[in-house]
Design a protein around this motif. Structure first.
Motif, short mmCIF file in Angstrom:
data_model
loop_
_atom_site.label_atom_id
_atom_site.label_comp_id
_atom_site.label_asym_id
_atom_site.label_seq_id
_atom_site.Cartn_x
_atom_site.Cartn_y
_atom_site.Cartn_z
N VAL A 35 -15.27 -39.10 60.50
CA VAL A 35 -15.93 -40.05 61.42
C VAL A 35 -16.43 -41.12 60.38
O VAL A 35 -16.19 -42.39 61.01
CB VAL A 35 -17.36 -39.46 61.83
N GLY A 36 -16.80 -40.96 59.21
CA GLY A 36 -17.21 -42.30 58.49
C GLY A 36 -16.11 -43.27 58.35
O GLY A 36 -16.22 -44.47 58.44
N THR A 37 -14.68 -42.60 58.17
CA THR A 37 -13.52 -43.30 58.02
C THR A 37 -12.97 -44.17 59.29
O THR A 37 -13.08 -45.43 59.11
CB THR A 37 -12.30 -42.70 57.58
N ILE A 38 -13.33 -43.61 60.37
CA ILE A 38 -13.05 -44.21 61.81
C ILE A 38 -14.11 -45.55 61.78
O ILE A 38 -13.91 -46.78 62.22
CB ILE A 38 -13.15 -43.28 62.61
N LEU A 39 -15.42 -45.00 61.66
CA LEU A 39 -16.48 -46.10 61.95
C LEU A 39 -16.31 -47.20 60.73
O LEU A 39 -16.33 -48.26 61.11
CB LEU A 39 -17.78 -45.58 61.50
N LYS A 40 -15.85 -46.96 59.49
CA LYS A 40 -15.71 -48.10 58.58
C LYS A 40 -14.44 -48.84 59.06
O LYS A 40 -14.55 -50.21 58.87
CB LYS A 40 -15.40 -47.58 57.15
N GLU A 41 -13.39 -48.58 59.21
CA GLU A 41 -11.96 -48.97 59.67
C GLU A 41 -12.46 -49.71 60.78
O GLU A 41 -11.74 -50.76 60.98
CB GLU A 41 -11.12 -48.14 59.72
N ASP A 42 -13.17 -49.32 61.78
CA ASP A 42 -13.32 -50.33 62.94
C ASP A 42 -14.54 -51.03 63.23
O ASP A 42 -15.22 -51.46 64.06
CB ASP A 42 -13.48 -49.21 64.32
N ASN A 43 -15.01 -51.38 61.75
CA ASN A 43 -16.11 -52.20 61.36
C ASN A 43 -17.48 -51.94 62.18
O ASN A 43 -18.04 -52.69 62.98
CB ASN A 43 -15.84 -53.77 61.84
N PHE A 44 -17.96 -50.83 62.10
CA PHE A 44 -19.09 -50.16 62.54
C PHE A 44 -20.42 -51.19 62.19
O PHE A 44 -20.31 -51.58 61.05
CB PHE A 44 -19.54 -48.89 62.24
N PRO A 45 -21.31 -51.67 63.01
CA PRO A 45 -22.35 -52.67 62.82
C PRO A 45 -23.22 -52.24 61.61
O PRO A 45 -24.23 -52.90 61.35
CB PRO A 45 -22.75 -53.17 63.86
N LEU A 46 -23.29 -51.13 61.41
CA LEU A 46 -24.31 -50.34 60.63
C LEU A 46 -23.64 -49.83 59.23
O LEU A 46 -22.47 -49.31 59.31
CB LEU A 46 -25.34 -49.32 61.15
N PRO A 47 -24.46 -49.72 58.23
CA PRO A 47 -24.05 -49.08 57.12
C PRO A 47 -23.39 -47.78 57.25
O PRO A 47 -24.17 -46.80 57.99
CB PRO A 47 -25.40 -49.15 56.11
N VAL A 48 -22.32 -47.28 56.64
CA VAL A 48 -21.79 -45.93 56.85
C VAL A 48 -21.45 -45.54 55.30
O VAL A 48 -20.79 -46.22 54.55
CB VAL A 48 -20.47 -46.00 57.47
N TYR A 49 -21.96 -44.34 55.10
CA TYR A 49 -21.43 -43.57 53.88
C TYR A 49 -20.95 -42.28 54.11
O TYR A 49 -21.28 -41.28 54.91
CB TYR A 49 -22.76 -43.29 53.17
N GLY A 50 -19.94 -41.66 53.33
CA GLY A 50 -19.21 -40.53 53.44
C GLY A 50 -17.66 -40.79 54.10
O GLY A 50 -17.93 -40.85 55.49
N THR A 51 -16.81 -41.27 53.56
CA THR A 51 -15.54 -41.47 54.07
C THR A 51 -14.47 -40.47 53.66
O THR A 51 -14.71 -39.53 52.41
CB THR A 51 -14.88 -42.73 53.99
N LEU A 52 -13.12 -40.44 53.90
CA LEU A 52 -12.05 -39.77 53.29
C LEU A 52 -11.85 -39.94 51.94
O LEU A 52 -11.80 -38.99 51.14
CB LEU A 52 -10.82 -39.53 54.21
N SER A 53 -12.14 -41.29 51.75
CA SER A 53 -11.64 -41.96 50.25
C SER A 53 -13.11 -41.76 49.31
O SER A 53 -12.81 -41.62 47.96
CB SER A 53 -11.23 -43.06 50.09
N GLU A 54 -14.15 -41.51 49.92
CA GLU A 54 -15.30 -41.40 49.34
C GLU A 54 -16.31 -40.31 50.07
O GLU A 54 -17.48 -40.86 50.57
CB GLU A 54 -16.10 -42.90 49.01
N PRO A 55 -15.92 -39.19 49.89
CA PRO A 55 -16.53 -38.26 50.64
C PRO A 55 -18.26 -37.99 49.91
O PRO A 55 -18.14 -38.09 48.70
CB PRO A 55 -15.86 -37.03 50.65
N ILE A 56 -18.89 -37.44 50.78
CA ILE A 56 -20.10 -36.82 50.26
C ILE A 56 -20.31 -35.55 50.55
O ILE A 56 -20.23 -34.94 51.65
CB ILE A 56 -21.49 -37.49 50.99
N HIS A 57 -20.06 -34.74 49.53
CA HIS A 57 -19.91 -33.19 49.49
C HIS A 57 -20.83 -32.36 48.60
O HIS A 57 -21.56 -33.02 48.07
CB HIS A 57 -18.37 -32.78 49.28
#
Length: 165
Positions: A35-57
């Motif tokens: 979800v984080g990756t999709i949101l970031k790649e599609d320029n979601f208008p709010l800050p997003v943390y936790g992606t495939l390349s920078e996961p929060i685990h």
């Protein structure tokens, strides 16, 4: 899906941030980072943390939450994570008015995330090994991630005036 859009739009404003929990090392637990990756790649208008390349685990959640809270001390956090549930609920997406408790389904005690949460039920809780015990298809988790991303984008569109001003 319209019901979920209406539920989450009540929680999204210019002070919201999205924190996606999970790891890309396990299909059952990659919902949040997808979800984080999709949101970031599609320029979601709010800050997003936790992606495939920078996961929060589990191994970095304390450090990452501290960093995020310093950057956004008064933010309304919307947490996103995979979850366990009853067999008949697998595939459900739910919006909740409380924090996520990451790792709870597998017996881990990790800090809670958010004031609001979106969970995707990816497996049944009758298996204690969760994500390793059964074969969860990546396409299934990806479809859920796309749905959650669409819910968030549609909620932002409804609140567009507030988010772009």
């Amino acid at each position: 899906m319209k019901k979920l859009v209406n539920e989450i739009k009540e929680h999204i404003n210019t002070n919201s941030i999205i924190i996606c929990i999970g790891t890309d090392k396990c299909i059952g637990d990659c919902l949040g980072p997808l979800v984080g990756t999709i949101l970031k790649e599609d320029n979601f208008p709010l800050p997003v943390y936790g992606t495939l390349s920078e996961p929060i685990h589990a191994l970095n959640i304390d450090e990452r939450l501290n960093e995020i809270k310093k950057l956004h001390p008064n933010a309304h956090i919307i947490g996103i994570d995979a979850c366990l549930g009853n067999e008949e609920d697998i595939g459900d997406i739910r919006v909740r008015n409380h924090a996520i408790s990451p790792g709870k389904g597998v017996g881990k005690e990790l800090p809670e995330v958010g004031e609001t949460s979106i969970i995707g039920i990816v497996d049944t809780s009758e298996y204690s090994d969760l994500f390793f015990s059964r074969s969860i298809r990546l396409s299934f988790v990806m479809d859920m991630a796309k749905s959650i991303s669409k819910i968030l984008f549609d909620s932002c569109l409804i609140n567009k005036k507030e988010l772009v001003s």
